[in-house]
Structure formats: C-alpha cells, structure tokens
Design a protein around this motif. Structure first.
Motif, short mmCIF file in Angstrom:
data_model
loop_
_atom_site.label_atom_id
_atom_site.label_comp_id
_atom_site.label_asym_id
_atom_site.label_seq_id
_atom_site.Cartn_x
_atom_site.Cartn_y
_atom_site.Cartn_z
N ASP A 146 1.19 3.92 -2.96
CA ASP A 146 0.58 5.13 -2.30
C ASP A 146 -0.95 5.07 -2.55
O ASP A 146 -1.52 6.12 -2.88
CB ASP A 146 1.17 6.41 -3.07
N VAL A 147 -1.43 4.21 -1.67
CA VAL A 147 -2.95 3.94 -1.74
C VAL A 147 -3.20 3.31 -0.42
O VAL A 147 -2.18 2.92 0.49
CB VAL A 147 -3.32 2.72 -2.73
N SER B 98 -7.29 -0.55 -0.56
CA SER B 98 -7.33 -0.52 -2.05
C SER B 98 -6.32 -1.60 -2.45
O SER B 98 -6.46 -2.50 -3.53
CB SER B 98 -6.90 1.01 -2.70
N ALA C 25 0.93 -1.29 0.14
CA ALA C 25 -0.05 0.03 -0.08
C ALA C 25 0.71 1.09 0.07
O ALA C 25 0.64 2.21 -0.69
CB ALA C 25 -1.02 -0.17 1.36
#
Length: 153
Positions: A60-61, A65, A56
């Motif tokens: 960069d989520v 996600s 993640a």
C-alpha cells in the motif's frame, strides 16, 4: 460468559504479548532486518510472480517507495530483480539464497521463542489455547476471504 468487550480486550492484550515475543526474536537475528524490508521479503517469498507493481500494491505504497525498499534489499544481497520471462518489460523480484536462509532462521527463532513461552504454560492451558486459536481462525477466515470483515455479534 464474559462480555464481548472484555474478551476482545483480553485478545488484544494477548496479541500485544505475542507481537512482543515475535519482535524480540526478530531483533535477536543477525543481521537485523528492518520491519518494512522484512515485509517485502515475506511478500516475495509468498508469491513467485511478484513484480514492482504487485509489491507496491501489497505494501500500500507508491511504486517509487517500493523500489527504494528493493534497492536496499538488493544492496544487501537479499533480493534480485530479473526480467520476467513472460513479459520482458516487467521486472520480477526474487529472493536470494541468503534471504531464504534469513527467513528460515527468523521462523526458527520465532518458533523457539513461542515454544519457550508455551512451555511455561500448563499442558491443559496449551490444549485450550490450541482449540481456541483454531476456532478463532475458523471464525475469522471466511469473512476475511469474502472481504466482509469480521463478525460483530
């Protein structure tokens, strides 16, 4: 010598052409893997100890996600989640043999597509390109590693 902005525009245009060649190779692959999923596979391939948190962060989520991307990859047989032997509370992400074949095939397709373009260039231009790319990498890497960004002048 050319102005830096003109040179930057030429590099940007070349980068777009390069991206188009690489994307064409990706789209020719069967099955076609969406770019976000391909990025997950590439990240996992580059680090044996990738877990959901690290993934993640790399993407960069938010973790949910990243988890959904992994769900889709797991459903297609390209990714496995296993308990980390060092900390059973952690889940490690592993590529399946099918994913490794897919990445190797994509690498081969990309290199073939790039080779086809390079073959259309005169030999002297290929040598100049090689030297220029090596110099660009040498100039860019130290700043990228130190976190300072690229030089402006």
């Amino acid at each position: 010598m050319e102005r830096a902005t003109e040179l930057a525009a030429a590099v940007e245009s070349s980068a777009e052409a390069l991206t188009a060649v690489l994307e064409s190779a990706r789209l020719a692959q069967n099955p076609t893997v969406p770019p976000a999923q391909l990025r997950v596979l590439t990240i996992v391939a580059g680090n044996r100890h990738t877990n959901m948190s690290r993934l993640a962060e790399a993407l960069d989520v938010v973790p949910s996600s990243a988890s959904r991307l992994c769900d889709r990859l797991e459903a297609t047989g390209l990714l496995r989640r296993v308990a980390d032997p060092r900390d059973r509370r952690e889940v490690r992400l592993l590529l399946t043999p099918a994913a490794r074949r897919l990445l190797a095939d994509l690498r081969d397709r990309r290199r073939q597509a790039l080779g086809d373009v390079l073959d259309r260039m005169p030999a002297a231009a290929r040598q100049d390109l090689l030297k220029a790319l090596q110099a660009f990498e040498a100039a860019a890497v130290p700043e990228a590693e130190s976190g300072e960004g690229l030089r402006t002048a």
